[in-house]
Design a protein around this motif. Structure first.
Motif, PDB file in Angstrom:
ATOM      1  N   UNK A   7      -2.009 -14.243   5.856  1.00 34.07           N
ATOM      2  CA  UNK A   7      -2.085 -12.919   5.228  1.00 34.07           C
ATOM      3  C   UNK A   7      -0.755 -12.185   5.297  1.00 34.07           C
ATOM      4  N   UNK A   8      -0.466 -11.481   4.217  1.00 33.98           N
ATOM      5  CA  UNK A   8       0.734 -10.650   4.087  1.00 33.98           C
ATOM      6  C   UNK A   8       0.181  -9.263   3.753  1.00 33.98           C
ATOM      7  N   UNK A   9       0.295  -8.361   4.697  1.00 39.59           N
ATOM      8  CA  UNK A   9      -0.363  -7.057   4.574  1.00 39.59           C
ATOM      9  C   UNK A   9       0.626  -6.001   4.090  1.00 39.59           C
ATOM     10  N   UNK A  10       0.245  -5.314   3.007  1.00 37.54           N
ATOM     11  CA  UNK A  10       1.075  -4.226   2.464  1.00 37.54           C
ATOM     12  C   UNK A  10       0.391  -2.903   2.776  1.00 37.54           C
ATOM     13  N   UNK A  11       1.186  -1.903   3.125  1.00 30.43           N
ATOM     14  CA  UNK A  11       0.609  -0.610   3.497  1.00 30.43           C
ATOM     15  C   UNK A  11      -0.044   0.057   2.281  1.00 30.43           C
ATOM     16  N   UNK A  12      -0.952   0.994   2.519  1.00 28.85           N
ATOM     17  CA  UNK A  12      -1.517   1.756   1.385  1.00 28.85           C
ATOM     18  C   UNK A  12      -0.425   2.599   0.730  1.00 28.85           C
ATOM     19  N   UNK A  13      -0.675   3.036  -0.516  1.00 36.02           N
ATOM     20  CA  UNK A  13       0.349   3.812  -1.234  1.00 36.02           C
ATOM     21  C   UNK A  13       0.719   5.123  -0.550  1.00 36.02           C
ATOM     22  N   UNK A  14      -0.226   5.720   0.167  1.00 36.75           N
ATOM     23  CA  UNK A  14       0.031   6.976   0.891  1.00 36.75           C
ATOM     24  C   UNK A  14      -0.441   6.778   2.327  1.00 36.75           C
ATOM     25  N   UNK A  15       0.364   7.229   3.285  1.00 33.01           N
ATOM     26  CA  UNK A  15      -0.004   7.053   4.697  1.00 33.01           C
ATOM     27  C   UNK A  15      -0.558   8.363   5.254  1.00 33.01           C
ATOM     28  N   UNK A  16      -1.783   8.296   5.746  1.00 36.48           N
ATOM     29  CA  UNK A  16      -2.398   9.466   6.378  1.00 36.48           C
ATOM     30  C   UNK A  16      -1.917   9.540   7.831  1.00 36.48           C
ATOM     31  N   UNK A  37       6.137  -2.305   4.262  1.00 32.66           N
ATOM     32  CA  UNK A  37       6.011  -0.866   4.027  1.00 32.66           C
ATOM     33  C   UNK A  37       6.346  -0.594   2.563  1.00 32.66           C
ATOM     34  N   UNK A  38       5.357  -0.096   1.839  1.00 33.11           N
ATOM     35  CA  UNK A  38       5.524   0.159   0.390  1.00 33.11           C
ATOM     36  C   UNK A  38       5.083   1.585   0.090  1.00 33.11           C
ATOM     37  N   UNK A  39       6.074   2.483   0.016  1.00 30.61           N
ATOM     38  CA  UNK A  39       5.817   3.896  -0.280  1.00 30.61           C
ATOM     39  C   UNK A  39       6.611   4.233  -1.527  1.00 30.61           C
ATOM     40  N   UNK A  40       5.962   4.175  -2.688  1.00 29.98           N
ATOM     41  CA  UNK A  40       6.721   4.239  -3.926  1.00 29.98           C
ATOM     42  C   UNK A  40       7.304   5.618  -4.210  1.00 29.98           C
ATOM     43  N   UNK A  41       6.576   6.675  -3.855  1.00 28.78           N
ATOM     44  CA  UNK A  41       7.041   7.993  -4.293  1.00 28.78           C
ATOM     45  C   UNK A  41       7.512   8.881  -3.142  1.00 28.78           C
ATOM     46  N   UNK A  42       7.703   8.305  -1.997  1.00 23.63           N
ATOM     47  CA  UNK A  42       8.082   9.117  -0.833  1.00 23.63           C
ATOM     48  C   UNK A  42       9.594   9.324  -0.794  1.00 23.63           C
ATOM     49  N   UNK A  43      10.042  10.498  -0.306  1.00 24.32           N
ATOM     50  CA  UNK A  43      11.474  10.715  -0.114  1.00 24.32           C
ATOM     51  C   UNK A  43      12.030   9.745   0.937  1.00 24.32           C
ATOM     52  N   UNK A  44      13.337   9.539   0.864  1.00 22.51           N
ATOM     53  CA  UNK A  44      13.955   8.534   1.748  1.00 22.51           C
ATOM     54  C   UNK A  44      13.745   8.862   3.225  1.00 22.51           C
ATOM     55  N   UNK A  45      13.813  10.153   3.578  1.00 25.13           N
ATOM     56  CA  UNK A  45      13.652  10.467   5.006  1.00 25.13           C
ATOM     57  C   UNK A  45      12.219  10.204   5.476  1.00 25.13           C
TER      58      UNK A  45
END
Ligand SMILES: Cc1ncc(COP(=O)(O)OP(=O)(O)O)c(N)n1
Ligand code: TZP
Ligand code: MG
Length: 212
Positions: A7-16, A37-45
């Protein structure tokens, strides 16, 4: 390289808040080869902070931690590698930057892109989408013939992605996928992430036994 499908697990689009504990529960439930870690719309920081919070959860369990889209940030933040798509910069430059770290490249449903990825030194090629998915809008549809061809012709491992669940993963395993990349099947599992991992792992085991 282990030839068993993993298994290769990718994070959800938004992290709670509290997501690091969910990740820990998922990783403690079964065999996971890597986390992306896959956060498409998050700022770099925010991405950097997420790496700081999640990377130790994976690496302390000997699970590789990869960053989506950005090889330079992967190196700066101590990740084990990066996953790059066809629009995510110069793959050859990323290969040089990453050194011994892992480089994975999206190849959609294309033999040509996969051969190019092999030529630049990708550690794995990712094919998809195999099934409809609610996680990402997809325009490419891959089939098991591609996985079969790749695994017969090439040594570089393949990752299958897109709508993969315990119920539909068997043909991908039997076709030679080395890794199954999943989001929804784990994070949206009705009984929680640990159950998601366990049911996928059981399905992979069953399909591997069929293939043997
Ligand atoms: C393992 C894996 N395979 C494919 C992708 C998709 O990458 P990309 O085409 O760059 O699309 P985004 O994920 O960036 O939206 C992936 N992330 N991981
Ligand atoms: C990132 C990505 N690339 C192709 S499909 C996909 C999403 C996979 O998510 P899920 O496992 O929920 O279908
Ligand atoms: Mg990308």
């Amino acid at each position: 390289m282990d030839t068993r499908c993993r298994l290769y697990l990718i994070t959800p689009p938004v992290l709670e808040p509290g997501f690091p504990d969910r990740l820990a529960r998922a990783l403690d439930a079964g065999d996971v080869a890597c986390v992306q870690l896959r956060l498409k719309d998050a700022p770099r920081d925010a991405i950097r902070r997420a790496v700081d919070a999640l990377r130790p959860v994976a690496q302390s369990r000997d699970v590789a931690f990869l960053l989506n889209d950005d090889a330079a940030m992967a190196v700066e933040t101590g990740c084990d590698g990066a996953h790059l798509g066809q629009g995510d910069g110069d793959h050859a430059a990323a290969r040089r930057l990453l050194g011994e770290r892992t480089l994975g490249i999206t190849c959609h449903a294309s033999r040509h892109l996969a051969m190019e990825a092999g030529e630049v030194g990708a550690d794995y090629v990712a094919f998809g989408a195999f099934f409809p998915t609610a996680t990402k809008e997809t325009v490419h549809a891959a089939g098991t013939d591609l996985l079969e061809w790749w695994s017969e012709m090439m040594e570089i491992p393949s990752v299958a992605i897109g709508g993969i669940t315990a119920a539909n993963c068997g043909p991908l395993v039997r076709a030679g996928a080395e890794f199954l990349a999943v989001v929804g099947a784990v994070w949206n599992h009705p009984e929680g992430e640990a159950a998601g991992i366990r049911t996928l792992e059981a399905a992979i085991r069953e399909a591997s036994a069929d293939a043997a």
